[in-house]
Design an enzyme around this catalytic site. Structure first.
Site, PDB file in Angstrom:
ATOM      1  CG  ASP A  32      -1.574  -1.339   1.496  1.00 61.94           C
ATOM      2  OD1 ASP A  32      -1.827  -2.073   0.523  1.00 61.94           O
ATOM      3  OD2 ASP A  32      -1.802  -1.655   2.667  1.00 61.94           O
ATOM      4  CE  LYS A 110     -13.282  -9.870  13.939  1.00 57.16           C
ATOM      5  NZ  LYS A 110     -13.058  -9.963  15.412  1.00 57.16           N
ATOM      6  CD  GLU A 216      -8.582  -4.190  -0.497  1.00 60.39           C
ATOM      7  OE1 GLU A 216      -9.198  -4.273   0.587  1.00 60.39           O
ATOM      8  OE2 GLU A 216      -7.582  -4.890  -0.756  1.00 60.39           O
TER       9      GLU A 216
END
Length: 332
Positions: A32, A110, A216
């Site tokens: 990332d 989560k 995402e």
């Protein structure tokens, strides 16, 4: 899921334990990545313990710097009880004399998550003005309440100079929210929140389950009157079994709607492929995009098939076709 978590943990250990005493390296282990330049030095921030930081004079050889957070943010365990200072998916911007670094605190798989903000006047660790000052939580997602996940932040300014934060992972897609002038306060009017990208799920939406709508890592890049929304489809963090790929759509308005080359809305699963994995890189994604010195670059990570699927930094020039769509090749 257990095997995926073990694989992910192995990757995280491999790059968070990288020696901080090493000299410059041309191959660095990251997830990332985002980048910015101060003076003659490039600084790269990535997922890692306390947020991993690297510096480089040329975007080719890199030196490991001290982490942003030697100790965890004071609020982090209130959001995710199992948090161990492994901070995800930063985003860096220079604005009005300060560096704004957004970051993600979360529990894996989560939406027990929050995006935080930390600021600094300089990125040069030798400067007397160098000091990271945490600003706390910008936005938080809570299981049982929210159909989105507060991770993977990216800040963008529209043509009027209004700041917007786009973010998200799985659930009901990528969100865009308007910020106040402090670049922290989320606005809550009817025209301040948007869903800008999502994918169909094969079962009923569940706010406690990410589902299989694998999208995402949003990043918005402005060029020639368009906002280009990059997102990553499919699955990261599985080594040679990773299926990550980057897709893009564009809009004349930062709020969207964003359409791909074929006119399909990203709100309905659209996205034109920018780059996918090949025999050498099994999954490439979670990109950022920049212009440095008149050249535009796509910055991302990929899983090296020749090195047991380890995640590594990839930087490639970004060109554009005659219709204004990005062209990127894995060939270096």
């Amino acid at each position: 899921m257990k095997n995926s978590l073990l694989t992910l943990l192995a990757f995280f250990i491999s790059f968070t334990t990288w020696s901080q005493d090493q000299e410059y390296s041309t191959v660095i282990p990251v997830h990332d990545p985002v980048m910015i330049k101060e003076g003659d030095t490039f600084f790269l921030f990535s997922t890692g313990r306390g947020i991993a930081v690297w510096s480089s004079p040329d975007m080719k050889k890199w030196k490991r710097e001290e982490a942003v957070f030697p100790q965890p943010p004071t609020w982090a365990t209130d959001v995710a009880a199992d948090f161990k200072n492994h901070i995800w998916a930063p985003d860096i911007t220079f604005h009005e004399g300060e560096y704004f670094l957004y970051y993600s605190v979360s529990s894996f798989a989560k939406n027990t998550s929050a995006i935080g903000l930390v600021k600094n006047k300089t990125l040069n660790p030798d400067s007397p003005d160098f000091k990271w000052e945490d600003q706390g939580i910008v936005i938080q997602s809570v299981p049982g309440r929210d159909l989105w996940n507060a991770i993977d932040p990216n800040l963008v300014f529209d043509e009027e100079g209004t700041p917007w934060l786009n973010y998200g992972s799985f659930w009901n897609g990528m969100k865009l929210v308007r910020l106040g002038d402090d670049l922290k306060t989320v606005q809550n009017g009817p025209d301040d929140w948007y869903t800008i990208s999502k994918r169909e799920r094969s079962f009923e939406l569940d706010d406690r389950n990410p589902g299989d709508g694998a999208v995402e890592a949003p990043f918005i890049f402005k060029k020639d009157g368009y906002y280009y929304l990059f997102v990553s489809f499919d699955y990261c963090c599985r080594g040679v079994n990773s299926t990550y790929k980057m897709v893009v759509g564009r809009s004349k308005e930062v709020q969207g709607p964003y359409f791909d080359r074929d006119g399909v809305s990203m709100f309905e699963g659209g996205g034109t492929l920018v780059l996918g994995g090949d025999k050498d890189w099994h999954g490439v994604g979670h990109n950022s995009a920049y212009e440095f010195g008149g050249t535009e670059y796509l910055i991302f990570h990929g899983y090296d098939a020749k090195d047991n699927g380890r995640s590594k930094l990839l930087i490639r020039e970004m060109n554009w076709d005659s219709e204004g769509w990005p062209i990127v090749s894995l060939e270096n």
